[in-house]
Write a protein that holds these residues in place. Structure first.
Motif, mmCIF file in Angstrom:
data_model
loop_
_atom_site.group_PDB
_atom_site.id
_atom_site.type_symbol
_atom_site.label_atom_id
_atom_site.label_comp_id
_atom_site.label_asym_id
_atom_site.label_seq_id
_atom_site.Cartn_x
_atom_site.Cartn_y
_atom_site.Cartn_z
ATOM 1 N N ALA A 38 -46.945 -26.961 -53.279
ATOM 2 C CA ALA A 38 -46.779 -26.216 -52.032
ATOM 3 C C ALA A 38 -48.163 -25.620 -51.771
ATOM 4 O O ALA A 38 -49.100 -26.348 -51.496
ATOM 5 C CB ALA A 38 -45.685 -25.157 -52.168
ATOM 6 N N HIS A 39 -48.340 -24.293 -51.903
ATOM 7 C CA HIS A 39 -49.712 -23.781 -51.924
ATOM 8 C C HIS A 39 -50.255 -23.863 -53.338
ATOM 9 O O HIS A 39 -51.450 -23.716 -53.586
ATOM 10 C CB HIS A 39 -49.776 -22.334 -51.421
ATOM 11 N N ALA A 40 -49.343 -24.095 -54.302
ATOM 12 C CA ALA A 40 -49.668 -24.256 -55.712
ATOM 13 C C ALA A 40 -48.568 -25.124 -56.314
ATOM 14 O O ALA A 40 -47.644 -25.545 -55.613
ATOM 15 C CB ALA A 40 -49.729 -22.888 -56.400
ATOM 16 N N ALA A 41 -48.636 -25.395 -57.618
ATOM 17 C CA ALA A 41 -47.584 -26.172 -58.276
ATOM 18 C C ALA A 41 -46.248 -25.462 -58.089
ATOM 19 O O ALA A 41 -46.161 -24.244 -58.236
ATOM 20 C CB ALA A 41 -47.903 -26.318 -59.755
ATOM 21 N N ALA A 42 -45.206 -26.228 -57.758
ATOM 22 C CA ALA A 42 -43.943 -25.598 -57.378
ATOM 23 C C ALA A 42 -42.763 -26.528 -57.612
ATOM 24 O O ALA A 42 -42.914 -27.748 -57.743
ATOM 25 C CB ALA A 42 -43.993 -25.196 -55.902
ATOM 26 N N TYR A 43 -41.575 -25.913 -57.667
ATOM 27 C CA TYR A 43 -40.322 -26.657 -57.570
ATOM 28 C C TYR A 43 -39.891 -26.637 -56.113
ATOM 29 O O TYR A 43 -39.894 -25.585 -55.462
ATOM 30 C CB TYR A 43 -39.233 -26.012 -58.436
ATOM 31 N N LEU A 44 -39.529 -27.806 -55.598
ATOM 32 C CA LEU A 44 -39.101 -27.940 -54.210
ATOM 33 C C LEU A 44 -37.733 -28.610 -54.165
ATOM 34 O O LEU A 44 -37.373 -29.359 -55.078
ATOM 35 C CB LEU A 44 -40.099 -28.778 -53.415
ATOM 36 N N PRO A 45 -36.964 -28.388 -53.107
ATOM 37 C CA PRO A 45 -35.656 -29.045 -52.996
ATOM 38 C C PRO A 45 -35.813 -30.526 -52.672
ATOM 39 O O PRO A 45 -36.616 -30.905 -51.816
ATOM 40 C CB PRO A 45 -34.972 -28.297 -51.849
ATOM 41 N N MET A 46 -35.041 -31.369 -53.354
ATOM 42 C CA MET A 46 -35.088 -32.805 -53.079
ATOM 43 C C MET A 46 -34.707 -33.091 -51.638
ATOM 44 O O MET A 46 -35.140 -34.089 -51.054
ATOM 45 C CB MET A 46 -34.165 -33.549 -54.042
ATOM 46 N N ARG A 47 -33.922 -32.220 -51.049
ATOM 47 C CA ARG A 47 -33.558 -32.330 -49.639
ATOM 48 C C ARG A 47 -34.785 -32.476 -48.746
ATOM 49 O O ARG A 47 -34.753 -33.142 -47.710
ATOM 50 C CB ARG A 47 -32.763 -31.072 -49.241
ATOM 51 N N ASP A 48 -35.900 -31.862 -49.148
ATOM 52 C CA ASP A 48 -37.120 -31.869 -48.347
ATOM 53 C C ASP A 48 -38.150 -32.876 -48.851
ATOM 54 O O ASP A 48 -39.325 -32.823 -48.453
ATOM 55 C CB ASP A 48 -37.752 -30.467 -48.346
ATOM 56 N N TYR A 49 -37.715 -33.810 -49.723
ATOM 57 C CA TYR A 49 -38.670 -34.735 -50.351
ATOM 58 C C TYR A 49 -39.549 -35.453 -49.328
ATOM 59 O O TYR A 49 -40.762 -35.585 -49.510
ATOM 60 C CB TYR A 49 -37.930 -35.768 -51.197
ATOM 61 N N THR B 161 -49.922 -22.063 -42.400
ATOM 62 C CA THR B 161 -50.833 -23.111 -42.880
ATOM 63 C C THR B 161 -51.633 -22.638 -44.094
ATOM 64 O O THR B 161 -52.689 -23.184 -44.400
ATOM 65 C CB THR B 161 -51.803 -23.534 -41.758
ATOM 66 N N TYR B 162 -51.140 -21.641 -44.791
ATOM 67 C CA TYR B 162 -51.829 -21.047 -45.944
ATOM 68 C C TYR B 162 -52.199 -22.122 -46.966
ATOM 69 O O TYR B 162 -51.345 -22.848 -47.475
ATOM 70 C CB TYR B 162 -50.916 -20.002 -46.573
ATOM 71 N N LEU B 163 -53.499 -22.261 -47.225
ATOM 72 C CA LEU B 163 -54.070 -23.218 -48.173
ATOM 73 C C LEU B 163 -53.750 -24.676 -47.846
ATOM 74 O O LEU B 163 -53.794 -25.537 -48.722
ATOM 75 C CB LEU B 163 -53.634 -22.891 -49.617
ATOM 76 N N LEU B 164 -53.409 -24.950 -46.588
ATOM 77 C CA LEU B 164 -53.182 -26.326 -46.142
ATOM 78 C C LEU B 164 -54.290 -26.680 -45.149
ATOM 79 O O LEU B 164 -54.434 -26.035 -44.122
ATOM 80 C CB LEU B 164 -51.816 -26.457 -45.466
ATOM 81 N N LYS B 165 -55.061 -27.693 -45.466
ATOM 82 C CA LYS B 165 -56.231 -28.027 -44.653
ATOM 83 C C LYS B 165 -55.854 -28.921 -43.471
ATOM 84 O O LYS B 165 -55.009 -29.794 -43.573
ATOM 85 C CB LYS B 165 -57.280 -28.737 -45.512
ATOM 86 N N GLY B 166 -56.527 -28.665 -42.345
ATOM 87 C CA GLY B 166 -56.475 -29.570 -41.217
ATOM 88 C C GLY B 166 -55.192 -29.562 -40.407
ATOM 89 O O GLY B 166 -54.956 -30.489 -39.625
ATOM 90 N N LEU B 167 -54.358 -28.532 -40.553
ATOM 91 C CA LEU B 167 -53.065 -28.533 -39.876
ATOM 92 C C LEU B 167 -52.922 -27.452 -38.813
ATOM 93 O O LEU B 167 -51.895 -27.377 -38.135
ATOM 94 C CB LEU B 167 -51.938 -28.386 -40.907
ATOM 95 N N LYS B 168 -53.937 -26.619 -38.665
ATOM 96 C CA LYS B 168 -53.816 -25.493 -37.740
ATOM 97 C C LYS B 168 -53.563 -25.942 -36.307
ATOM 98 O O LYS B 168 -52.692 -25.389 -35.612
ATOM 99 C CB LYS B 168 -55.074 -24.628 -37.805
#
Length: 390
Positions: free
Chosen positions: A92-103, A229-236
């Motif tokens: 995400a902005h760092a290593a994370a657990y995410l829901p498979m729903r959003d894979y 867009t925290y720590l995500l490049k090029g998406l603003k």
């Protein structure tokens, strides 16, 4: 945001904004019916991600964050949900657990790494990456230690070439973490990890931007482009465009808080009709979703927070691993905590109270109740407060 499409605007006081954030963050936790394991999955799906961290002076951040949303949480829930393919590991902005729903929405970033539009912090040794991939394809899930090769200690963590290859393959989506053993990653081919019915179509930039906006606002109540867009490049630019579209559609509204402008989902402020506990104290992880953006935290909660484990000991003001404390809808204290395994005691090395805390007696009663629960969560029999300031 262009502003031309704004058809509805709302002003909130700072206390109303704080309440909206906390309700959206599920803080303090409310009891959920059903199985505890299902409540954990609901929390991950609602938040969108939960950060993974290795520091373990108290329970690791991902466990701590989930316990604060589900007081029936057990650390084994993470392994269970991973094995059931209900959650997965990625960035995400760092290593994370995410829901498979959003894979599907992880694929936008993975493709960017694969095509070189995003650069990994490791160099791509494509020949070695193919060798590593082929070995896992033939032998099944493997850990970094299953590969031979010398480390270059001067490069620090993960410097073994095969470890670098594994992480590059993981970030570009060829490999996933199928499980962890003693907190070490086990890598397998992505097609052997994700459920067979998973949507693997790569979202467009606009689809991904809309996902970022809606996910952020669902979990955080109100937000700004820089936060989404925290720590995500090029998406603003894409996110700004989506916000303009959603304002025109009237699925978003503008919110003003003490002269600062935010957006929120239509109907979000209806949450303010719900009660929020102002008597319960909550000890938060430094990596809690509610805290991770420090500038936002300072603006909305007037709480200037620095995690001092990265600060030289002689320069620390509050302690190595200070945990912010929520009470009465505000962040009013911080506690430097450590588990003493030898005595099964949760040690509060330093409890620092904020100047804005007025009702100290009521707070101390609430924090002692919370420390009892936090001690049990950390497999301790008791807790001990060693120092309080002022």
């Amino acid at each position: 945001m262009k502003g031309a499409h704004v058809v509805y605007s709302e002003k909130l006081s700072i206390s109303e904004a704080q309440k909206l954030v906390l309700l959206s963050q599920w803080l303090p936790a409310k009891y959920q019916k059903g199985k505890a394991h299902d409540a954990t999955l609901s929390a991950i799906e609602h938040l969108g991600y939960v950060q993974i961290d290795t520091i373990s002076v108290v329970q690791r951040a991902h466990h701590h964050t989930l316990w604060n949303r589900n007081r029936r949480y057990l650390p084994e829930h993470i392994d269970q949900l991973t094995q059931q393919r209900a959650i997965f590991e990625y960035w995400a902005h760092a290593a994370a657990y995410l829901p498979m729903r959003d894979y599907r929405f992880s694929l936008f970033r993975k493709q960017a790494f694969k095509e070189g539009r995003l650069r990994h912090w490791y160099n791509h040794d494509r020949a070695l990456m193919e060798q590593v991939l082929e070995r896992i394809r033939e032998e099944g899930p493997l850990m970094a230690k299953d590969f031979s090769g010398a480390s270059n200690n001067s490069k620090g963590w993960g410097s073994k070439p095969t470890k670098q290859a594994l992480e590059c393959l993981f970030m570009q989506g060829d490999l996933m973490v199928s499980e962890r053993r003693n907190f070490h990653k086990v890598y397998d081919l992505t097609e052997r990890v994700i459920p067979i019915d998973t949507d693997v179509s790569v979202p467009s930039e606009q689809e991904y931007a809309r996902f970022l906006v809606t996910q952020y606002l669902r979990a955080n109540g109100l937000g700004r482009v820089s936060e989404m867009t925290y720590l995500l490049k090029g998406l603003k630019t894409a996110v700004c465009g989506v916000i303009d579209d959603m304002l025109e559609e009237q699925t978003l509204v503008t919110i003003e808080v003490e002269g600062h402008h935010y957006v929120a989902c239509l109907g979000a402020i209806d949450q303010l009709k719900r009660p929020i506990s102002r008597t319960k104290a909550v000890i938060l992880s430094p990596f809690d979703n509610c805290l991770i953006q420090r500038q936002r935290l300072k603006m909305l909660f007037n709480f200037d927070y620095l995690l001092e484990c990265y600060v030289p000991k002689e320069k620390r003001q509050f302690g190595y691993f200070c945990l912010p404390i929520l009470w009465a809808g505000e962040l009013v204290a911080r506690a430097d905590c450590k588990v003493n395994k030898a005595t099964a005691t949760l040690e509060v090395l330093h409890l620092a109270l904020e100047p804005k805390l007025v009702e100290k007696a009521a707070f101390m009663e609430a924090i002692e109740q919370e420390l009892q629960q936090f001690a049990r969560f950390n497999a301790c029999d008791t807790f001990k407060i060693i120092r309080v300031t002022p």
